[in-house]
Design a protein around this motif. Structure first.
Motif, PDB file in Angstrom:
ATOM      1  N   SER A 137       0.840  -1.441   0.063  1.00  0.00           N
ATOM      2  CA  SER A 137       0.005   0.032   0.085  1.00  0.00           C
ATOM      3  C   SER A 137       1.036   1.187   0.209  1.00  0.00           C
ATOM      4  CB  SER A 137      -0.659  -0.231   1.061  1.00  0.00           C
ATOM      5  OG  SER A 137      -1.867  -0.644   1.330  1.00  0.00           O
ATOM      6  N   THR A 138       2.380   0.955  -0.749  1.00  0.00           N
ATOM      7  CA  THR A 138       2.773   2.457  -0.227  1.00  0.00           C
ATOM      8  C   THR A 138       3.567   2.728  -1.400  1.00  0.00           C
ATOM      9  OG1 THR A 138       2.981   2.525   1.874  1.00  0.00           O
ATOM     10  CG2 THR A 138       4.756   3.761   1.182  1.00  0.00           C
TER      11      THR A 138
ATOM     12  N   ILE B 138      -1.325   4.170  -8.576  1.00  0.00           N
ATOM     13  CA  ILE B 138      -1.846   4.667  -7.160  1.00  0.00           C
ATOM     14  C   ILE B 138      -3.088   2.879  -7.018  1.00  0.00           C
ATOM     15  CG2 ILE B 138      -3.691   5.341  -5.913  1.00  0.00           C
ATOM     16  CD1 ILE B 138      -1.649   8.029  -6.408  1.00  0.00           C
ATOM     17  N   VAL B 139      -3.380   2.691  -8.294  1.00  0.00           N
ATOM     18  CA  VAL B 139      -4.644   1.836  -9.388  1.00  0.00           C
ATOM     19  C   VAL B 139      -3.859   0.615  -9.093  1.00  0.00           C
ATOM     20  CG1 VAL B 139      -6.370   1.147 -10.203  1.00  0.00           C
ATOM     21  CG2 VAL B 139      -5.906   3.402 -10.223  1.00  0.00           C
ATOM     22  N   ALA B 140      -3.035  -0.007  -9.511  1.00  0.00           N
ATOM     23  CA  ALA B 140      -2.859  -0.829  -9.828  1.00  0.00           C
ATOM     24  C   ALA B 140      -2.206  -1.696  -8.081  1.00  0.00           C
ATOM     25  CB  ALA B 140      -1.448  -1.121 -10.354  1.00  0.00           C
ATOM     26  N   GLU B 141      -1.352  -0.818  -7.264  1.00  0.00           N
ATOM     27  CA  GLU B 141      -1.259  -1.585  -6.159  1.00  0.00           C
ATOM     28  C   GLU B 141      -1.981  -1.700  -5.194  1.00  0.00           C
ATOM     29  OE1 GLU B 141       1.448  -3.514  -6.469  1.00  0.00           O
ATOM     30  OE2 GLU B 141       2.271  -2.603  -8.230  1.00  0.00           O
ATOM     31  N   ARG B 142      -3.400  -0.514  -5.057  1.00  0.00           N
ATOM     32  CA  ARG B 142      -4.350  -0.165  -4.113  1.00  0.00           C
ATOM     33  C   ARG B 142      -3.642   0.422  -2.903  1.00  0.00           C
ATOM     34  NH1 ARG B 142      -7.374  -5.235  -4.152  1.00  0.00           N
ATOM     35  NH2 ARG B 142      -8.682  -6.190  -5.667  1.00  0.00           N
ATOM     36  N   ALA B 143      -2.929   1.189  -3.952  1.00  0.00           N
ATOM     37  CA  ALA B 143      -1.688   2.285  -2.613  1.00  0.00           C
ATOM     38  C   ALA B 143      -3.011   3.202  -2.046  1.00  0.00           C
ATOM     39  CB  ALA B 143      -0.964   2.554  -2.724  1.00  0.00           C
TER      40      ALA B 143
ATOM     41  N   TYR C  95      -0.318   5.399   0.312  1.00  0.00           N
ATOM     42  CA  TYR C  95       0.163   5.984   0.875  1.00  0.00           C
ATOM     43  C   TYR C  95       1.301   6.279  -1.014  1.00  0.00           C
ATOM     44  CZ  TYR C  95      -1.073   5.706   5.407  1.00  0.00           C
ATOM     45  OH  TYR C  95      -2.396   5.947   6.204  1.00  0.00           O
ATOM     46  N   ALA C  96       1.369   7.822  -1.449  1.00  0.00           N
ATOM     47  CA  ALA C  96       2.466   7.992  -2.206  1.00  0.00           C
ATOM     48  C   ALA C  96       3.227   8.717  -1.616  1.00  0.00           C
ATOM     49  CB  ALA C  96       1.596   8.294  -3.050  1.00  0.00           C
ATOM     50  N   ILE C  97       4.313   8.933  -2.182  1.00  0.00           N
ATOM     51  CA  ILE C  97       5.401   9.326  -1.794  1.00  0.00           C
ATOM     52  C   ILE C  97       5.976  10.175  -3.409  1.00  0.00           C
ATOM     53  CG2 ILE C  97       7.610   9.896  -0.644  1.00  0.00           C
ATOM     54  CD1 ILE C  97       6.510   7.085   0.740  1.00  0.00           C
ATOM     55  N   LEU C  98       6.206  11.250  -3.267  1.00  0.00           N
ATOM     56  CA  LEU C  98       6.781  12.117  -4.202  1.00  0.00           C
ATOM     57  C   LEU C  98       8.444  12.782  -3.491  1.00  0.00           C
ATOM     58  CD1 LEU C  98       4.430  14.418  -5.776  1.00  0.00           C
ATOM     59  CD2 LEU C  98       5.611  12.688  -6.466  1.00  0.00           C
ATOM     60  N   ASP C  99       9.593  12.088  -4.148  1.00  0.00           N
ATOM     61  CA  ASP C  99      10.592  12.217  -3.676  1.00  0.00           C
ATOM     62  C   ASP C  99      11.372  13.645  -4.644  1.00  0.00           C
ATOM     63  OD1 ASP C  99      12.983  12.178  -1.347  1.00  0.00           O
ATOM     64  OD2 ASP C  99      13.645  11.380  -3.038  1.00  0.00           O
ATOM     65  N   ILE C 100      12.006  14.702  -3.728  1.00  0.00           N
ATOM     66  CA  ILE C 100      12.330  15.557  -4.457  1.00  0.00           C
ATOM     67  C   ILE C 100      13.953  16.277  -4.443  1.00  0.00           C
ATOM     68  CG2 ILE C 100      10.090  16.621  -5.236  1.00  0.00           C
ATOM     69  CD1 ILE C 100      10.989  19.031  -3.365  1.00  0.00           C
ATOM     70  N   THR C 101      14.159  14.701  -3.750  1.00  0.00           N
ATOM     71  CA  THR C 101      15.819  14.858  -3.435  1.00  0.00           C
ATOM     72  C   THR C 101      16.383  15.135  -4.703  1.00  0.00           C
ATOM     73  OG1 THR C 101      15.574  13.595  -1.615  1.00  0.00           O
ATOM     74  CG2 THR C 101      17.939  13.660  -2.264  1.00  0.00           C
ATOM     75  N   GLY C 102      16.339  15.098  -5.567  1.00  0.00           N
ATOM     76  CA  GLY C 102      16.994  14.828  -6.708  1.00  0.00           C
ATOM     77  C   GLY C 102      16.784  15.883  -7.927  1.00  0.00           C
ATOM     78  N   VAL C 103      15.657  16.869  -7.051  1.00  0.00           N
ATOM     79  CA  VAL C 103      14.894  17.634  -8.573  1.00  0.00           C
ATOM     80  C   VAL C 103      16.068  19.651  -7.471  1.00  0.00           C
ATOM     81  CG1 VAL C 103      13.111  19.959  -8.401  1.00  0.00           C
ATOM     82  CG2 VAL C 103      12.592  16.887  -8.175  1.00  0.00           C
TER      83      VAL C 103
ATOM     84  N   LEU D  37       4.555   3.687   6.946  1.00  0.00           N
ATOM     85  CA  LEU D  37       4.252   2.628   8.128  1.00  0.00           C
ATOM     86  C   LEU D  37       3.874   2.981   9.440  1.00  0.00           C
ATOM     87  CD1 LEU D  37       8.291   0.751   6.818  1.00  0.00           C
ATOM     88  CD2 LEU D  37       6.010   0.112   5.493  1.00  0.00           C
ATOM     89  N   SER D  38       4.193   3.560   9.832  1.00  0.00           N
ATOM     90  CA  SER D  38       3.835   4.259  11.411  1.00  0.00           C
ATOM     91  C   SER D  38       2.286   4.038  10.837  1.00  0.00           C
ATOM     92  CB  SER D  38       3.819   5.093  12.159  1.00  0.00           C
ATOM     93  OG  SER D  38       3.991   5.940  11.095  1.00  0.00           O
ATOM     94  N   ARG D  39       1.747   4.612  10.352  1.00  0.00           N
ATOM     95  CA  ARG D  39       0.291   5.029   9.597  1.00  0.00           C
ATOM     96  C   ARG D  39      -0.538   3.672   9.281  1.00  0.00           C
ATOM     97  NH1 ARG D  39      -2.840   9.506  10.829  1.00  0.00           N
ATOM     98  NH2 ARG D  39      -3.763   8.782   9.165  1.00  0.00           N
ATOM     99  N   GLN D  40       0.421   2.536   8.962  1.00  0.00           N
ATOM    100  CA  GLN D  40      -0.171   1.496   8.570  1.00  0.00           C
ATOM    101  C   GLN D  40      -0.170   0.252  10.203  1.00  0.00           C
ATOM    102  OE1 GLN D  40      -0.080  -0.266   3.720  1.00  0.00           O
ATOM    103  NE2 GLN D  40       1.552   1.708   4.483  1.00  0.00           N
TER     104      GLN D  40
END
Length: 301
Positions: free
Chosen positions: A180-181, A206-211, A213-221, A283-286
């Protein structure tokens, strides 16, 4: 003695009709000669009959254009029948490493064998009528070259656009981190086109994994401006509509200061300083507890 434009046009019109009739009459001979030219020979390498048939089609198109009188009109309806074929031929030559100038020269080389046949139609090749027909044919073949080059450039632009889209898709992978993440690690500059790919890829995941939680990591931006922030906000909102909580991670101190200075409001967006922190939150939320491995635990293993 000066010749008026009207007189020139009056002379040109019958010449164009004569060229059209000539092309129809000599279509088979022209096709046979073109089949041995560099352009046709290197494209149709399997069977010469295919090259001859392509030559017939192009000759018929030129005859139709000449009949219409639009010798210089690259949009003439006669060219529509062979535009795709000419584009495929030019693209085939381009794939072998021939540059646009080389393709233009190969198309220009098609004029000479046709001109020879046209001159042979007249008892006196230097007569004014013959000269007018040669000029009309030269103009027509020049237009053919422009059509091929326009088609080549258009095909090249479409190829570049497809490659850019594929690059965007490759550069924005969606990773399943846990049940779910999912996460999207972003690297490089975000523009409108890439942001759209990011959003579509994330929503599909999100649909395929029934996620949940979705994380957008912008470390490389490298930088975050108002445009990038707007794209992030839209992606977060779209994820929420799909039932997933979106977390933006990788906000470095420099980026945080930039966001503050720009007056960008990310108050409604859940943020974390690193991807690890964002994953720990999800993970803590789950109800998944994470505890560090001690030296004793490591030794027991």
């Amino acid at each position: 003695m000066q010749v008026s434009v009207a007189e020139e046009n009056a002379d040109q019109e019958p010449a164009a009709q004569q060229v059209s009739a000539f092309l129809e009459r000599r279509r088979e001979q022209i096709a046979q000669r073109w089949a041995d030219s560099a352009l046709f020979r290197t494209v149709f390498t399997v069977a010469r009959d295919e090259a001859v048939e392509a030559g017939r089609s192009v000759t018929a198109a030129l005859a139709a254009v000449a009949a219409s009188g639009g010798l210089e009109d690259i949009r003439a309806s006669g060219f529509e029948a062979v535009r795709d074929q000419l584009g495929r031929m030019a693209a085939s030559r381009a794939r072998t490493g021939i540059d646009p100038d080389g393709i233009a020269r190969e198309v220009a080389a098609l004029r000479e064998p046709v001109t020879e046949l046209l001159r042979a139609e007249f008892e006196d090749p230097d007569a004014p009528e013959a000269q007018r027909c040669v000029v009309a044919l030269t103009v027509l073949m020049g237009t053919l070259r422009l059509v091929v080059m326009e088609t080549t450039v258009s095909a090249g632009e479409e190829l570049i656009a497809r490659q850019r889209e594929q690059l965007h898709e490759v550069a924005t992978p969606v990773i399943k981190l846990w049940e779910s993440t999912v996460a999207v690690p972003l690297i490089g500059t975000l523009d409108s086109a890439r942001s759209q790919v990011v959003m579509e890829s994330l929503l599909d995941a999100i649909v395929a994994e029934r996620a949940r939680y979705a994380i957008l990591d912008i470390t490389g931006v490298p930088t975050v401006d108002s445009l990038v922030a707007q794209h992030l906000m839209k992606t977060v909102a779209a994820a929420r509509l799909m039932g997933a909580e979106c977390i933006v991670s990788g906000i470095r101190p420099a980026i945080a200061q930039t966001i503050v200075h720009l007056g960008i409001d990310l108050g409604t967006v859940l943020t974390r300083s690193s991807l690890a922190d964002a994953l720990a939150y999800a993970l803590s939320r789950q109800g998944v507890a994470i505890s560090p491995v001690t030296a004793a635990d490591a030794g027991a293993r």
